[in-house]
Scaffold this motif. Structure first.
Motif, PDB file in Angstrom:
ATOM      1  N   CYS A  14      -0.560 -13.326   5.074  1.00 10.13           N
ATOM      2  CA  CYS A  14      -1.106 -12.816   3.815  1.00 10.13           C
ATOM      3  C   CYS A  14      -2.634 -12.757   3.836  1.00 10.13           C
ATOM      4  O   CYS A  14      -3.227 -12.007   3.075  1.00 10.13           O
ATOM      5  CB  CYS A  14      -0.642 -13.681   2.653  1.00 10.13           C
ATOM      6  SG  CYS A  14       1.130 -13.565   2.359  1.00 10.13           S
ATOM      7  N   CYS A  17      -3.610  -9.020   4.850  1.00  6.78           N
ATOM      8  CA  CYS A  17      -2.730  -7.960   4.360  1.00  6.78           C
ATOM      9  C   CYS A  17      -3.497  -7.134   3.324  1.00  6.78           C
ATOM     10  O   CYS A  17      -4.359  -7.654   2.610  1.00  6.78           O
ATOM     11  CB  CYS A  17      -1.479  -8.572   3.723  1.00  6.78           C
ATOM     12  SG  CYS A  17      -0.351  -7.356   3.025  1.00  6.78           S
ATOM     13  N   HIS A  19      -2.344  -5.955   0.625  1.00  6.86           N
ATOM     14  CA  HIS A  19      -1.885  -6.307  -0.723  1.00  6.86           C
ATOM     15  C   HIS A  19      -2.285  -7.713  -1.159  1.00  6.86           C
ATOM     16  O   HIS A  19      -1.714  -8.238  -2.100  1.00  6.86           O
ATOM     17  CB  HIS A  19      -0.360  -6.179  -0.802  1.00  6.86           C
ATOM     18  CG  HIS A  19       0.146  -4.853  -0.349  1.00  6.86           C
ATOM     19  ND1 HIS A  19      -0.106  -3.690  -1.030  1.00  6.86           N
ATOM     20  CD2 HIS A  19       0.871  -4.491   0.737  1.00  6.86           C
ATOM     21  CE1 HIS A  19       0.448  -2.677  -0.394  1.00  6.86           C
ATOM     22  NE2 HIS A  19       1.048  -3.144   0.686  1.00  6.86           N
ATOM     23  N   SER A  20      -3.249  -8.330  -0.501  1.00  7.55           N
ATOM     24  CA  SER A  20      -3.648  -9.688  -0.883  1.00  7.55           C
ATOM     25  C   SER A  20      -5.107  -9.713  -1.312  1.00  7.55           C
ATOM     26  O   SER A  20      -5.882  -8.822  -0.985  1.00  7.55           O
ATOM     27  CB  SER A  20      -3.452 -10.651   0.280  1.00  7.55           C
ATOM     28  OG  SER A  20      -4.365 -10.360   1.306  1.00  7.55           O
ATOM     29  N   CYS A  29      -0.867 -12.547  -3.459  1.00 10.97           N
ATOM     30  CA  CYS A  29      -0.307 -11.213  -3.245  1.00 10.97           C
ATOM     31  C   CYS A  29      -0.433 -10.398  -4.530  1.00 10.97           C
ATOM     32  O   CYS A  29      -0.065 -10.857  -5.603  1.00 10.97           O
ATOM     33  CB  CYS A  29       1.147 -11.326  -2.810  1.00 10.97           C
ATOM     34  SG  CYS A  29       1.899  -9.728  -2.425  1.00 10.97           S
ATOM     35  N   ILE A  30      -0.950  -9.188  -4.423  1.00  9.89           N
ATOM     36  CA  ILE A  30      -1.089  -8.315  -5.584  1.00  9.89           C
ATOM     37  C   ILE A  30       0.278  -7.873  -6.089  1.00  9.89           C
ATOM     38  O   ILE A  30       0.498  -7.730  -7.283  1.00  9.89           O
ATOM     39  CB  ILE A  30      -1.949  -7.081  -5.219  1.00  9.89           C
ATOM     40  CG1 ILE A  30      -3.374  -7.514  -4.915  1.00  9.89           C
ATOM     41  CG2 ILE A  30      -1.955  -6.057  -6.332  1.00  9.89           C
ATOM     42  CD1 ILE A  30      -4.238  -6.419  -4.357  1.00  9.89           C
ATOM     43  N   LYS A  31       1.216  -7.685  -5.175  1.00  9.38           N
ATOM     44  CA  LYS A  31       2.556  -7.232  -5.544  1.00  9.38           C
ATOM     45  C   LYS A  31       3.439  -8.380  -6.026  1.00  9.38           C
ATOM     46  O   LYS A  31       4.610  -8.172  -6.298  1.00  9.38           O
ATOM     47  CB  LYS A  31       3.214  -6.539  -4.357  1.00  9.38           C
ATOM     48  CG  LYS A  31       2.508  -5.258  -3.988  1.00  9.38           C
ATOM     49  CD  LYS A  31       3.354  -4.465  -3.060  1.00  9.38           C
ATOM     50  CE  LYS A  31       2.727  -3.122  -2.868  1.00  9.38           C
ATOM     51  NZ  LYS A  31       3.663  -2.045  -3.010  1.00  9.38           N
ATOM     52  N   ASN A  43       6.356  -6.082   2.541  1.00  8.38           N
ATOM     53  CA  ASN A  43       5.238  -5.245   2.129  1.00  8.38           C
ATOM     54  C   ASN A  43       3.985  -5.448   2.970  1.00  8.38           C
ATOM     55  O   ASN A  43       2.937  -4.924   2.629  1.00  8.38           O
ATOM     56  CB  ASN A  43       4.903  -5.514   0.661  1.00  8.38           C
ATOM     57  CG  ASN A  43       6.034  -5.147  -0.248  1.00  8.38           C
ATOM     58  OD1 ASN A  43       6.612  -4.078  -0.109  1.00  8.38           O
ATOM     59  ND2 ASN A  43       6.374  -6.023  -1.160  1.00  8.38           N
TER      60      ASN A  43
END
Length: 69
Positions: A14, A17, A19-20, A29-31, A43
């Protein structure tokens, strides 16, 4: 076909990534997805700009005797 930037096998983390993000010293994590116990996430998308390179190794100390013939 082009070669990937840092190799084919990049372990999922993470910390690098897309999305982090960093929040209060933790990677979030944003998601809002939680990785599996083995650390993999569906993801995960690698972001090379978040990668922290290894520090450069220290050079050994040389003396003038090392360069004498």
């Amino acid at each position: 076909m082009s070669k990937k930037l840092f190799g084919e096998r990049i372990p999922c983390s993470c910390s690098y990534c897309i999305h982090s993000k960093q929040a209060q010293g933790e990677t979030v994590c944003i998601k809002k997805k939680q990785p599996k116990s083995d650390g993999q996430c569906r993801n995960f998308t690698y972001n090379p700009l978040k990668r922290i390179p290894r520090p450069t190794p220290r050079l050994p100390k040389y003396t003038s005797d090392d360069f004498a013939l």
